[in-house]
Design a protein around this motif. Structure first.
Motif, mmCIF file in Angstrom:
data_model
loop_
_atom_site.group_PDB
_atom_site.id
_atom_site.type_symbol
_atom_site.label_atom_id
_atom_site.label_comp_id
_atom_site.label_asym_id
_atom_site.label_seq_id
_atom_site.Cartn_x
_atom_site.Cartn_y
_atom_site.Cartn_z
ATOM 1 N N LYS A 73 -91.552 -72.823 -6.302
ATOM 2 C CA LYS A 73 -92.150 -72.906 -4.843
ATOM 3 C C LYS A 73 -90.880 -73.311 -4.020
ATOM 4 O O LYS A 73 -89.964 -73.753 -4.224
ATOM 5 C CB LYS A 73 -93.057 -74.009 -4.924
ATOM 6 C CG LYS A 73 -94.313 -73.652 -5.573
ATOM 7 C CD LYS A 73 -95.403 -75.029 -5.722
ATOM 8 C CE LYS A 73 -96.887 -74.422 -6.215
ATOM 9 N NZ LYS A 73 -97.845 -75.471 -6.147
ATOM 10 N N GLU A 74 -91.269 -72.725 -2.737
ATOM 11 C CA GLU A 74 -90.252 -72.946 -1.614
ATOM 12 C C GLU A 74 -88.775 -72.532 -1.848
ATOM 13 O O GLU A 74 -88.047 -72.438 -1.166
ATOM 14 C CB GLU A 74 -89.852 -74.495 -1.241
ATOM 15 C CG GLU A 74 -91.264 -75.402 -1.122
ATOM 16 C CD GLU A 74 -92.052 -74.758 0.089
ATOM 17 O OE1 GLU A 74 -91.566 -74.052 0.842
ATOM 18 O OE2 GLU A 74 -93.281 -75.036 0.042
ATOM 19 N N GLU A 75 -88.803 -71.447 -2.892
ATOM 20 C CA GLU A 75 -87.448 -70.700 -2.647
ATOM 21 C C GLU A 75 -87.778 -69.150 -2.523
ATOM 22 O O GLU A 75 -89.018 -68.675 -2.682
ATOM 23 C CB GLU A 75 -87.034 -70.888 -4.364
ATOM 24 C CG GLU A 75 -86.644 -72.387 -4.492
ATOM 25 C CD GLU A 75 -85.305 -73.015 -3.490
ATOM 26 O OE1 GLU A 75 -84.821 -71.941 -3.046
ATOM 27 O OE2 GLU A 75 -85.319 -74.151 -3.744
ATOM 28 N N GLY A 103 -100.488 -72.143 -2.766
ATOM 29 C CA GLY A 103 -101.936 -71.361 -2.679
ATOM 30 C C GLY A 103 -101.662 -70.023 -2.397
ATOM 31 O O GLY A 103 -102.490 -68.953 -2.212
ATOM 32 N N ARG A 104 -100.271 -69.708 -1.880
ATOM 33 C CA ARG A 104 -100.102 -68.061 -1.384
ATOM 34 C C ARG A 104 -98.801 -68.104 -1.259
ATOM 35 O O ARG A 104 -97.800 -68.625 -1.599
ATOM 36 C CB ARG A 104 -100.708 -68.027 -0.173
ATOM 37 C CG ARG A 104 -100.285 -69.128 1.151
ATOM 38 C CD ARG A 104 -101.180 -69.122 2.312
ATOM 39 N NE ARG A 104 -100.460 -69.762 3.341
ATOM 40 C CZ ARG A 104 -100.482 -71.114 3.420
ATOM 41 N NH1 ARG A 104 -101.032 -71.740 2.612
ATOM 42 N NH2 ARG A 104 -100.022 -71.875 4.471
ATOM 43 N N ILE A 105 -98.227 -66.717 -1.007
ATOM 44 C CA ILE A 105 -97.204 -66.166 -0.732
ATOM 45 C C ILE A 105 -96.751 -65.538 0.467
ATOM 46 O O ILE A 105 -97.614 -64.871 1.245
ATOM 47 C CB ILE A 105 -96.704 -65.066 -2.065
ATOM 48 C CG1 ILE A 105 -96.688 -65.584 -3.418
ATOM 49 C CG2 ILE A 105 -95.194 -64.176 -1.718
ATOM 50 C CD1 ILE A 105 -96.835 -64.328 -4.368
ATOM 51 N N VAL A 125 -99.622 -63.456 2.038
ATOM 52 C CA VAL A 125 -100.350 -62.639 0.858
ATOM 53 C C VAL A 125 -101.204 -63.574 0.070
ATOM 54 O O VAL A 125 -100.540 -64.680 -0.348
ATOM 55 C CB VAL A 125 -99.805 -61.657 0.391
ATOM 56 C CG1 VAL A 125 -99.259 -60.514 1.457
ATOM 57 C CG2 VAL A 125 -98.614 -62.166 -0.378
ATOM 58 N N ILE A 126 -102.060 -63.074 -0.666
ATOM 59 C CA ILE A 126 -102.692 -63.797 -1.921
ATOM 60 C C ILE A 126 -101.936 -63.669 -3.030
ATOM 61 O O ILE A 126 -101.655 -62.262 -3.512
ATOM 62 C CB ILE A 126 -104.342 -63.496 -2.023
ATOM 63 C CG1 ILE A 126 -105.011 -63.925 -0.567
ATOM 64 C CG2 ILE A 126 -104.899 -64.300 -3.202
ATOM 65 C CD1 ILE A 126 -106.332 -63.441 -0.677
ATOM 66 N N PRO A 127 -101.514 -64.519 -3.791
ATOM 67 C CA PRO A 127 -100.430 -64.381 -4.913
ATOM 68 C C PRO A 127 -101.394 -63.936 -6.260
ATOM 69 O O PRO A 127 -102.542 -64.390 -6.515
ATOM 70 C CB PRO A 127 -99.934 -65.814 -5.148
ATOM 71 C CG PRO A 127 -100.780 -66.605 -4.606
ATOM 72 C CD PRO A 127 -101.676 -65.893 -3.563
ATOM 73 N N GLY A 128 -100.566 -63.244 -7.232
ATOM 74 C CA GLY A 128 -100.921 -62.871 -8.525
ATOM 75 C C GLY A 128 -99.835 -63.222 -9.606
ATOM 76 O O GLY A 128 -98.997 -63.923 -8.883
#
Length: 626
Positions: A73-75, A103-105, A125-128
């Motif tokens: 996260k955060e990278e 929770g998202r990208i 966007v919603i992540p996969g």
């Protein structure tokens, strides 16, 4: 089994070296690596950060895609293109990155000039578990696709870099890349609207007497709206954003449309364009959304009665049941004004953020608007929200120290200004340097409680610096310096009253400012019952002095009227006037008017009017610079 590497030539005005690489073989001989790059289980990876470039060709117009998985996260990690390679971190070109947030990208298009990174545009966007990214470049246009390869999530226009290498970049993130492919085949795609919005100087509007914009439009007060929009014009604004609500349409139908029509007329009269906001799915504290009666402002709580639109329960649990009504509301508003020059652009959704339900509403609202055939552009918020893929042009909100996304004049900031994190003078300088227009939140400092910061506790003390807002209900700006910066050189040539605010009966001078007129109703609520709570002026027991200059075009007798909760004293050319007293004045003569007002308790109000030869009784405004 995956095929290792294929290379072909495609002719599109010039020779294009197309390639695909799925890294099964582990051979990176076609790549120039900077950093700790390797192949692991048939995927390109880098656990510590760096750049890697395909070194066999450079590209101008092309399609470039790959699978990406970012585990930290955060990278950030993503695709490089039209790049000039230098070393592990230093390069010129474009970088489309995935940025993991809870929770998202977030997908960003960055323009990189060595160590100068500028975000051109971004979207949530919603992540996969893994993501497929595709970038299409043709001339100055850049399209970015995420998972869905049919609809771009970002459309960008930038002329800085026209050709260069492709590659990958990882910023301290343990990232995996796979199935890289470059092709000279460039599909036909809709281009973003490229229009110069840099001239926009706007503000979101909720009338100072309302707890939210729904109340502004339901308890419609044309005189107050005209007064406050005239202040906007006087201080240099040229655009107003207004939140509409489906409940107003559902309850009032034609009356709501008439109110909105009148609002547009008032704005136009004052030289202001309007951008209506049709839905606001994820912002607001008033649950469920409702019409009158409205609760009082919650003491100390930021924006304490803002309505969501359509409301969380409807959006998430009952959307199918309400979508017909939501569509009817949208069509009613847009069809009435689909080619109205008073409307500068439609905002389908403000800050759509919370998952698939907000994405669905943004998509539907944008389609409903366009189905009318309107020629007016449509947009919804980017910069960390779902709006760009449904927008004709890119808009963003910026509440950081910088002025945010740096796409130039074809982009527009539709929300900013949160003091003290953002200094308005520096904010305006930054936007002008980037040739980007902006809209602040919000015009008035009133009952919406936006003078309190986010997270302010219940019953918090009045802030010495208002978090949002520009103008107090009596017409004076919170900061004369801010008003001068907004209006520019013409500020010092604008006729104003000079105004002084005191505690008690002219006891302690608290503030000196300017105001276009003496025309206000303050009420008696904590904070907003004061002409300026930030200056330490109390709700009860305060006093004000005004001085202004004016001339008349005709000789004759002129009458001045002061209607206040207590009698005000009015002097013209040092003559103390009784209320409704006429005074003879000569045409062209410079006259000095002074007014003194003392408020003891209860509701505070004062309205200064005049009448004379060919002047019907109306609000008095000075017409000479004091």
């Amino acid at each position: 089994m995956k095929q290792f590497l294929s290379i072909s030539l495609i002719v599109m005005n010039s020779f294009i070296a197309s390639f695909s690489d799925n890294f099964d073989n582990g051979n990176l001989s076609k790549w120039q690596a900077f950093g700790n790059w390797s192949v692991e289980n048939g995927q390109l990876t880098n656990p510590t950060g760096g750049n890697i470039f395909y070194k066999e060709a450079t590209y101008s117009d092309f399609t470039y895609e790959a699978d990406i998985s970012v585990s930290e996260k955060e990278e950030k990690a993503g695709l490089l293109f039209r790049a000039t390679k230098d070393d592990a971190l230093d390069f010129k070109g474009y970088f489309v990155d995935l940025h993991l947030v809870p929770g998202r990208i977030r997908v960003e298009i960055r323009k990189v000039d060595h160590y100068d990174y500028k975000v051109l545009s971004d979207a949530e966007v919603i992540p996969g578990k893994s993501s497929h990214i595709k970038v299409v470049c043709k001339g100055p246009y850049i399209w970015v696709f995420f998972d869905d390869m049919t609809t771009p999530i970002l459309c960008e226009y930038d002329t800085t870099f026209t050709s260069g290498a492709v590659g990958f970049r990882s910023e301290k993130a343990h990232t995996y890349f796979d199935n890289a492919k470059v092709s000279g085949e460039v599909p036909s795609l809709p281009t973003p609207l490229v229009k110069d919005w840099s001239y926009i100087r706007g503000a979101v509007y909720t009338s100072s007497n309302a707890v939210n914009a729904t109340q502004t439009m339901e308890e419609f007060n044309p005189a107050l709206i005209n007064r406050e929009l005239s202040y906007a014009k006087t201080y240099g604004f040229n655009t107003i954003a207004i939140y509409l609500h489906w409940l107003l349409w559902d309850q009032y139908h034609d009356q709501f449309l008439q109110n909105f029509e009148q609002f547009l007329s008032i704005a136009d009269k004052n030289g202001l364009k309007v951008t209506p906001i049709l839905f606001d799915p994820d912002c607001g504290t008033s649950t469920p959304a409702h019409l009158a009666p409205y609760d009082l402002p919650t003491p100390g709580i930021h924006n304490s009665q803002m309505n969501r639109n359509p409301g969380e329960d409807i959006k998430v649990n009952h959307y199918d049941a309400y979508s017909h009504t939501l569509k009817a509301y949208t069509l009613a508003v847009v069809n009435a004004h689909k080619n109205d020059p008073r409307i500068i652009f439609w905002q389908a959704c403000n800050e759509p953020l919370k998952g698939e339900s907000s994405d669905r509403l943004t998509k539907d609202a944008s389609e409903w608007i366009r189905s009318t055939g309107t020629k007016i552009p449509v947009t919804s918020t980017g910069s960390g929200f779902f709006g760009p893929k449904y927008s004709d042009f890119y808009t963003f909100h910026m509440y950081g120290a910088d002025s945010g996304d740096d796409g130039g004049p074809e982009h527009l900031c539709t929300e900013c200004l949160n003091r003290p994190a953002q200094n308005f003078l520096e904010l305006a300088d930054n936007f002008e340097a980037k040739k980007t227009g902006f809209i602040i939140w919000d015009l008035m400092i009133g009952r919406d409680n936006c003078r309190f910061p986010w997270g302010s506790p219940l019953n918090a003390a009045e802030p010495a610096i208002p978090f949002h807002g520009f103008i107090y209900p009596d017409g004076h700006p919170w900061s004369v310096a801010e008003a001068r910066r907004l209006k520019g050189n013409s500020f010092d040539k604008t006729p104003f009253f000079r105004v002084e605010y005191y505690t008690g009966i002219f006891d302690e001078l608290k503030k000196v400012s300017v105001t276009p007129a003496i025309d206000f109703n303050l009420g008696n609520e904590p904070g907003t019952g004061s002409p300026d709570a930030s200056a330490g002026i109390p709700v009860d027991s305060f006093s004000i002095k005004w001085i202004g200059k004016f001339s008349t075009t005709e000789n004759g007798a002129y009458t001045f009227y002061a209607d206040g909760d207590t009698p005000a004293k009015v002097w013209v050319n040092n003559q103390l006037l009784e209320n409704n007293q006429a005074i003879p004045l000569k045409a062209g003569q410079n006259n000095i008017i002074r007014v003194e007002y003392i408020h003891y308790n209860g509701d505070s109000k004062l309205h200064l009017q005049w009448s004379g030869p060919h002047i019907n009784k109306q609000t008095f405004v000075p017409n000479k610079v004091i």
